[in-house]
Design a protein around this motif. Sequence first.
Motif, PDB file in Angstrom:
ATOM      1  N   VAL A  74      39.176 -45.191  34.078  1.00 56.27           N
ATOM      2  CA  VAL A  74      40.323 -44.978  33.191  1.00 56.27           C
ATOM      3  C   VAL A  74      41.074 -43.771  33.735  1.00 56.27           C
ATOM      4  O   VAL A  74      40.514 -42.671  33.819  1.00 56.27           O
ATOM      5  CB  VAL A  74      39.880 -44.745  31.740  1.00 56.27           C
ATOM      6  CG1 VAL A  74      41.085 -44.436  30.854  1.00 56.27           C
ATOM      7  CG2 VAL A  74      39.139 -45.972  31.207  1.00 56.27           C
ATOM      8  N   ILE A  75      42.323 -43.966  34.127  1.00 54.51           N
ATOM      9  CA  ILE A  75      43.123 -42.906  34.749  1.00 54.51           C
ATOM     10  C   ILE A  75      44.267 -42.571  33.808  1.00 54.51           C
ATOM     11  O   ILE A  75      45.123 -43.410  33.526  1.00 54.51           O
ATOM     12  CB  ILE A  75      43.656 -43.350  36.126  1.00 54.51           C
ATOM     13  CG1 ILE A  75      42.493 -43.838  37.004  1.00 54.51           C
ATOM     14  CG2 ILE A  75      44.391 -42.205  36.809  1.00 54.51           C
ATOM     15  CD1 ILE A  75      42.922 -44.397  38.341  1.00 54.51           C
ATOM     16  N   THR A  76      44.284 -41.334  33.317  1.00 58.90           N
ATOM     17  CA  THR A  76      45.197 -40.967  32.236  1.00 58.90           C
ATOM     18  C   THR A  76      45.728 -39.560  32.411  1.00 58.90           C
ATOM     19  O   THR A  76      45.097 -38.719  33.061  1.00 58.90           O
ATOM     20  CB  THR A  76      44.449 -41.084  30.886  1.00 58.90           C
ATOM     21  OG1 THR A  76      45.298 -40.608  29.831  1.00 58.90           O
ATOM     22  CG2 THR A  76      43.167 -40.275  30.870  1.00 58.90           C
ATOM     23  N   GLY A  77      46.879 -39.313  31.820  1.00 59.04           N
ATOM     24  CA  GLY A  77      47.407 -37.961  31.779  1.00 59.04           C
ATOM     25  C   GLY A  77      46.753 -37.108  30.710  1.00 59.04           C
ATOM     26  O   GLY A  77      46.919 -35.892  30.701  1.00 59.04           O
ATOM     27  N   ARG A  78      46.030 -37.720  29.813  1.00 56.33           N
ATOM     28  CA  ARG A  78      45.336 -36.965  28.777  1.00 56.33           C
ATOM     29  C   ARG A  78      44.157 -36.190  29.371  1.00 56.33           C
ATOM     30  O   ARG A  78      43.610 -36.582  30.420  1.00 56.33           O
ATOM     31  CB  ARG A  78      44.782 -37.918  27.713  1.00 56.33           C
ATOM     32  CG  ARG A  78      45.818 -38.554  26.804  1.00 56.33           C
ATOM     33  CD  ARG A  78      45.118 -39.365  25.739  1.00 56.33           C
ATOM     34  NE  ARG A  78      46.010 -40.060  24.832  1.00 56.33           N
ATOM     35  CZ  ARG A  78      46.503 -39.550  23.705  1.00 56.33           C
ATOM     36  NH1 ARG A  78      46.207 -38.300  23.378  1.00 56.33           N
ATOM     37  NH2 ARG A  78      47.286 -40.261  22.918  1.00 56.33           N
ATOM     38  N   PRO A  79      43.700 -35.125  28.685  1.00 60.20           N
ATOM     39  CA  PRO A  79      42.439 -34.510  29.089  1.00 60.20           C
ATOM     40  C   PRO A  79      41.326 -35.547  29.057  1.00 60.20           C
ATOM     41  O   PRO A  79      41.306 -36.436  28.193  1.00 60.20           O
ATOM     42  CB  PRO A  79      42.219 -33.423  28.025  1.00 60.20           C
ATOM     43  CG  PRO A  79      43.587 -33.125  27.491  1.00 60.20           C
ATOM     44  CD  PRO A  79      44.340 -34.423  27.547  1.00 60.20           C
ATOM     45  N   ALA A  80      40.403 -35.446  29.983  1.00 63.84           N
ATOM     46  CA  ALA A  80      39.345 -36.453  30.073  1.00 63.84           C
ATOM     47  C   ALA A  80      38.561 -36.550  28.773  1.00 63.84           C
ATOM     48  O   ALA A  80      38.260 -37.650  28.296  1.00 63.84           O
ATOM     49  CB  ALA A  80      38.415 -36.114  31.240  1.00 63.84           C
ATOM     50  N   GLY A  81      38.235 -35.396  28.168  1.00 62.27           N
ATOM     51  CA  GLY A  81      37.455 -35.411  26.936  1.00 62.27           C
ATOM     52  C   GLY A  81      38.179 -36.092  25.787  1.00 62.27           C
ATOM     53  O   GLY A  81      37.552 -36.764  24.957  1.00 62.27           O
ATOM     54  N   VAL A  82      39.493 -35.919  25.727  1.00 63.74           N
ATOM     55  CA  VAL A  82      40.282 -36.560  24.671  1.00 63.74           C
ATOM     56  C   VAL A  82      40.277 -38.076  24.868  1.00 63.74           C
ATOM     57  O   VAL A  82      40.096 -38.842  23.911  1.00 63.74           O
ATOM     58  CB  VAL A  82      41.721 -36.015  24.663  1.00 63.74           C
ATOM     59  CG1 VAL A  82      42.606 -36.828  23.717  1.00 63.74           C
ATOM     60  CG2 VAL A  82      41.728 -34.543  24.260  1.00 63.74           C
ATOM     61  N   ALA A  83      40.469 -38.521  26.103  1.00 63.79           N
ATOM     62  CA  ALA A  83      40.456 -39.961  26.365  1.00 63.79           C
ATOM     63  C   ALA A  83      39.093 -40.570  26.031  1.00 63.79           C
ATOM     64  O   ALA A  83      39.017 -41.675  25.484  1.00 63.79           O
ATOM     65  CB  ALA A  83      40.816 -40.225  27.827  1.00 63.79           C
ATOM     66  N   VAL A  84      38.027 -39.845  26.344  1.00 63.62           N
ATOM     67  CA  VAL A  84      36.685 -40.340  26.018  1.00 63.62           C
ATOM     68  C   VAL A  84      36.520 -40.466  24.509  1.00 63.62           C
ATOM     69  O   VAL A  84      36.005 -41.470  24.001  1.00 63.62           O
ATOM     70  CB  VAL A  84      35.609 -39.397  26.602  1.00 63.62           C
ATOM     71  CG1 VAL A  84      34.219 -39.767  26.063  1.00 63.62           C
ATOM     72  CG2 VAL A  84      35.620 -39.457  28.118  1.00 63.62           C
ATOM     73  N   ARG A  85      37.004 -39.459  23.789  1.00 69.05           N
ATOM     74  CA  ARG A  85      36.872 -39.464  22.325  1.00 69.05           C
ATOM     75  C   ARG A  85      37.735 -40.548  21.694  1.00 69.05           C
ATOM     76  O   ARG A  85      37.269 -41.318  20.835  1.00 69.05           O
ATOM     77  CB  ARG A  85      37.256 -38.090  21.777  1.00 69.05           C
ATOM     78  CG  ARG A  85      36.936 -37.880  20.314  1.00 69.05           C
ATOM     79  CD  ARG A  85      36.960 -36.411  19.949  1.00 69.05           C
ATOM     80  NE  ARG A  85      38.288 -35.814  20.081  1.00 69.05           N
ATOM     81  CZ  ARG A  85      38.620 -34.944  21.034  1.00 69.05           C
ATOM     82  NH1 ARG A  85      37.741 -34.583  21.958  1.00 69.05           N
ATOM     83  NH2 ARG A  85      39.839 -34.428  21.074  1.00 69.05           N
ATOM     84  N   TYR A  86      38.998 -40.648  22.095  1.00 65.72           N
ATOM     85  CA  TYR A  86      39.900 -41.639  21.526  1.00 65.72           C
ATOM     86  C   TYR A  86      39.523 -43.058  21.961  1.00 65.72           C
ATOM     87  O   TYR A  86      39.817 -44.024  21.258  1.00 65.72           O
ATOM     88  CB  TYR A  86      41.342 -41.349  21.930  1.00 65.72           C
ATOM     89  CG  TYR A  86      41.941 -40.116  21.293  1.00 65.72           C
ATOM     90  CD1 TYR A  86      41.208 -39.303  20.437  1.00 65.72           C
ATOM     91  CD2 TYR A  86      43.254 -39.749  21.561  1.00 65.72           C
ATOM     92  CE1 TYR A  86      41.759 -38.173  19.879  1.00 65.72           C
ATOM     93  CE2 TYR A  86      43.824 -38.625  20.988  1.00 65.72           C
ATOM     94  CZ  TYR A  86      43.069 -37.825  20.158  1.00 65.72           C
ATOM     95  OH  TYR A  86      43.626 -36.700  19.604  1.00 65.72           O
ATOM     96  N   GLY A  87      38.912 -43.155  23.127  1.00 65.34           N
ATOM     97  CA  GLY A  87      38.501 -44.470  23.601  1.00 65.34           C
ATOM     98  C   GLY A  87      37.179 -44.935  23.026  1.00 65.34           C
ATOM     99  O   GLY A  87      36.891 -46.132  23.006  1.00 65.34           O
TER     100      GLY A  87
END
Length: 277
Positions: free
Chosen positions: A68-81
């Motif tokens: 998953v490649i995102t502009g969000r912080p990695a931790g936020v993407a993990v949490r929201y995902g």
Amino acid sequence: MDPLPTPQTQPGRDGLAALLAKPTAAIVGLDFDGTLAPIVADPEQARAHPEAVPALAALAPKVASVAVITGRPAGVAVRYGGFAGVPGLEHLTVLGHYGAERWDAATGTITAPAPHPGVAAARAELPGVLDRAGAWHGTWIEEKGRAVAVHTRRADDPQAAFDALRGPLTALATRHGLIVEPGRLVLELRPPGMDKGVALSEHVRKTGAESVLYAGDDLGDLPAFDAVDELRSDGVFGLLVCSGSTEVTELAERADMVVDGPAGVVHLLRTLAAQLD
């Protein structure tokens, strides 16, 4: 079993065939917002499509890597995902901040360099810039740690606010050694040299992948599309997928396959996993 969608280009058909023939040498790269998660007015309320995690858990063990490649912080993407602690996602990697941060599901750890000092300096000036541009009302500043973004989706005239802010925010970014990345009614200020194309290319080369599927929906995904084109010229098979929307058409014009938003992406992932069974 549902049939897989057929790519509309020959390179896309070749990319899909290579993935199906040798999935253990394939990478599946995915944007988050607009691709795995529906676009919402408040980015803090974004969550992955309810069927995204089961689809990823079914697919990830069958390929070399899902990233998953995102502009969000990695931790936020993990949490929201909802990616942490899910059986089957051990091969999942989240490349946050366009690859500046890396989270690996197998270890649950995040690795990252020090943030660029220009981001904090630009953030401090943002309220004044928005006020002078007359675009404060309805805009929203998103703190991203290694970047900062201004959203105009909730403004009275979202597109007018976006257009009014593009010049002032570009000037602000330039003063602090940053660049502006435009998106779907959002302008992000971030350090140069960080983009999804660089992140995807590095991940492909590190894993030695022979094929790559990349799915995205926004202008920030164009560098990843460019990277897949370059990888194709180096002998890596590629499949470009657009998570379709009416807000951004550039990706659809470049894609080998267009699906109907995050629901379409989830269906594609689920169908791929079933085909690989």
